[in-house]
Design an enzyme around this catalytic site. Structure first.
Site, PDB file in Angstrom:
ATOM      1  N   MET A  42       0.849  -1.199   0.000  1.00  0.00           N
ATOM      2  CA  MET A  42       0.000   0.000   0.000  1.00  0.00           C
ATOM      3  C   MET A  42       0.884   1.248   0.000  1.00  0.00           C
ATOM      4  O   MET A  42       0.420   2.342   0.346  1.00  0.00           O
ATOM      5  CB  MET A  42      -0.937  -0.017   1.204  1.00  0.00           C
ATOM      6  CG  MET A  42      -1.891  -1.214   1.155  1.00  0.00           C
ATOM      7  SD  MET A  42      -3.439  -0.966   2.025  1.00  0.00           S
ATOM      8  CE  MET A  42      -2.859  -0.738   3.683  1.00  0.00           C
ATOM      9  N   LEU A  99       6.770   3.041   1.493  1.00  0.00           N
ATOM     10  CA  LEU A  99       7.662   1.880   1.609  1.00  0.00           C
ATOM     11  C   LEU A  99       8.785   2.120   2.612  1.00  0.00           C
ATOM     12  O   LEU A  99       9.335   3.218   2.695  1.00  0.00           O
ATOM     13  CB  LEU A  99       8.248   1.569   0.237  1.00  0.00           C
ATOM     14  CG  LEU A  99       7.198   1.331  -0.862  1.00  0.00           C
ATOM     15  CD1 LEU A  99       7.884   1.029  -2.187  1.00  0.00           C
ATOM     16  CD2 LEU A  99       6.244   0.210  -0.495  1.00  0.00           C
ATOM     17  N   HIS A 103       9.386  -3.509   3.264  1.00  0.00           N
ATOM     18  CA  HIS A 103       8.884  -3.738   1.897  1.00  0.00           C
ATOM     19  C   HIS A 103      10.043  -4.058   0.947  1.00  0.00           C
ATOM     20  O   HIS A 103       9.923  -4.908   0.064  1.00  0.00           O
ATOM     21  CB  HIS A 103       8.193  -2.479   1.360  1.00  0.00           C
ATOM     22  CG  HIS A 103       6.961  -2.083   2.102  1.00  0.00           C
ATOM     23  ND1 HIS A 103       6.906  -0.983   2.928  1.00  0.00           N
ATOM     24  CD2 HIS A 103       5.728  -2.640   2.146  1.00  0.00           C
ATOM     25  CE1 HIS A 103       5.687  -0.872   3.436  1.00  0.00           C
ATOM     26  NE2 HIS A 103       4.954  -1.867   2.984  1.00  0.00           N
ATOM     27  N   GLY A 146       4.947 -10.265   3.819  1.00  0.00           N
ATOM     28  CA  GLY A 146       5.699 -10.230   5.069  1.00  0.00           C
ATOM     29  C   GLY A 146       4.993 -11.016   6.172  1.00  0.00           C
ATOM     30  O   GLY A 146       3.760 -11.073   6.212  1.00  0.00           O
ATOM     31  N   VAL A 181      10.903  -7.340   9.382  1.00  0.00           N
ATOM     32  CA  VAL A 181      12.120  -6.528   9.502  1.00  0.00           C
ATOM     33  C   VAL A 181      11.902  -5.558  10.663  1.00  0.00           C
ATOM     34  O   VAL A 181      10.837  -4.938  10.774  1.00  0.00           O
ATOM     35  CB  VAL A 181      12.411  -5.766   8.192  1.00  0.00           C
ATOM     36  CG1 VAL A 181      13.640  -4.871   8.346  1.00  0.00           C
ATOM     37  CG2 VAL A 181      12.614  -6.755   7.047  1.00  0.00           C
ATOM     38  N   MET A 233       9.004  -2.872  11.716  1.00  0.00           N
ATOM     39  CA  MET A 233       8.801  -1.757  10.783  1.00  0.00           C
ATOM     40  C   MET A 233       7.375  -1.779  10.263  1.00  0.00           C
ATOM     41  O   MET A 233       6.828  -2.829   9.942  1.00  0.00           O
ATOM     42  CB  MET A 233       9.788  -1.861   9.631  1.00  0.00           C
ATOM     43  CG  MET A 233      11.170  -1.534  10.064  1.00  0.00           C
ATOM     44  SD  MET A 233      12.203  -1.150   8.652  1.00  0.00           S
ATOM     45  CE  MET A 233      13.740  -0.873   9.493  1.00  0.00           C
TER      46      MET A 233
HETATM   47  O1  PAF Z   1      -0.149  -5.901   3.632  1.00  0.00           O
HETATM   48  C1  PAF Z   1      -0.554  -4.936   2.949  1.00  0.00           C
HETATM   49  O2  PAF Z   1       0.127  -3.931   2.750  1.00  0.00           O
HETATM   50  C2  PAF Z   1      -1.947  -5.011   2.348  1.00  0.00           C
HETATM   51  O3  PAF Z   1      -2.840  -5.638   3.203  1.00  0.00           O
HETATM   52  C3  PAF Z   1      -1.966  -5.665   0.949  1.00  0.00           C
HETATM   53  C4  PAF Z   1      -1.543  -7.117   1.024  1.00  0.00           C
HETATM   54  C5  PAF Z   1      -1.048  -4.912   0.012  1.00  0.00           C
HETATM   55  C6  PAF Z   1      -3.380  -5.619   0.378  1.00  0.00           C
HETATM   56  O4  PAF Z   1      -3.835  -4.318   0.245  1.00  0.00           O
END
Ligand code: PAF
Length: 282
Positions: free
Chosen positions: A30, A33, A37, A150, A179, A187
């Site tokens: 989402m 980052l 990520h 994650g 992480v 994080m």
């Molecule tokens: O873990 C996340 O950031 C969200 O739940 C995902 C998997 C991108 C779905 O929107």
């Protein structure tokens, strides 16, 4: 790094990769980052020839009164970070691409209640329906061979594995350990909402979870006592505790079978910020 924002653009690139017999890994995010990520992107590189990262703040996984509106959106720095971490394509779809008939009229998935109802499901009803709906849509838009998630969102990970199995998606799910900052704090994009003094306090969540891990390893039969001790300690420091739960890692049931893998999972509120974390016990 290539970029795509709609179905036509993403399909053009992924068809081309498929023609060249190149495999694709997807890292759904989402945005906003952080190192957690980027670890997913690096893991994705190990598993496929091409890496796609998606950035989409999915409205259907936020409940009423949750932070959809204020969820941090940092597209420029995200793009730079992805490029530097070796991502091949940034997929940043709009609502029209993810939910073509409109969010209200789109078909939604219903997450399996055995995994979705407890813990996060109790605190955020409907959250996992939204997560699975968007992840299934992203899978269909991108068509990856592998998808990377994650372990920080451990219940989400279990549900995505279940969805892939249940709906026969031909996609391999790879997970990456949480992480942490040098002080142990997991994080999270939401950490940026923590004020300085709250950030110092938030570190205590990981300390308490480490203690639960040790207590249960030493004396597995007293896992409920370990949960209660953890809640009392967190509350004494001013956290509002949604749950601290020792559960089986495969199905989130209460530990029963001797020797079955276990995790401790927790969600607390620190000021206005909700933090979740989990750790492997055995
Ligand atoms: O873990 C996340 O950031 C969200 O739940 C995902 C998997 C991108 C779905 O929107």
């Amino acid at each position: 790094m290539l970029q795509a924002v709609d179905l036509e653009q993403i399909r053009r690139v992924t068809r081309d990769w498929r023609r060249q017999a190149l495999t694709t890994a997807l890292v759904p995010t989402m945005g906003n980052l952080h190192e957690g990520h980027l670890a997913l992107v690096r893991k994705a590189r190990e598993h496929a020839d091409r890496v796609v990262a998606s950035i989409y703040v999915n409205p259907t996984q936020f409940g009423e009164g949750e932070d959809y509106g204020s969820y941090p959106r940092t597209p420029d720095t995200d793009r730079v970070a992805l490029e530097a971490s070796g991502c091949d394509l940034l997929f940043a779809p709009g609502h029209d691409t993810v939910y073509p008939p409109g969010i209200k009229n789109s078909i939604r998935l219903l997450a399996s209640p055995d995994l979705a109802a407890p813990l996060e499901g109790e605190c955020r009803p409907g959250h996992f329906d939204g997560v699975l709906t968007v992840v299934a849509r992203l899978f269909n838009l991108v068509g990856p061979d592998v998808a990377v998630f994650g372990e920080k969102d451990f219940q989400q990970l279990l549900l995505i594995r279940r969805m892939v199995e249940d709906l026969s998606f031909d996609i391999r799910i790879v997970s990456v350990p949480t992480v942490r900052e040098h002080n142990g704090l997991a994080m999270s994009s939401r950490n940026r909402f923590l004020r300085t003094e709250e950030k110092a306090a938030a570190v205590r969540l990981s300390t308490v979870l480490s203690d639960v891990v040790e207590q249960v390893r030493n004396d597995p039969s007293h896992w409920e006592q370990a949960e209660q001790d953890a809640v009392s300690r967190l509350e004494s420091w001013g956290f509002r505790v949604d749950y601290v739960a020792v559960r089986r890692s495969d199905n989130l049931a209460a530990p029963s079978k001797e020797g079955a893998p276990m995790r401790v999972l927790a969600a607390v509120r620190c000021g206005k910020t909700r933090l979740i974390d989990n750790m492997k016990i055995i």
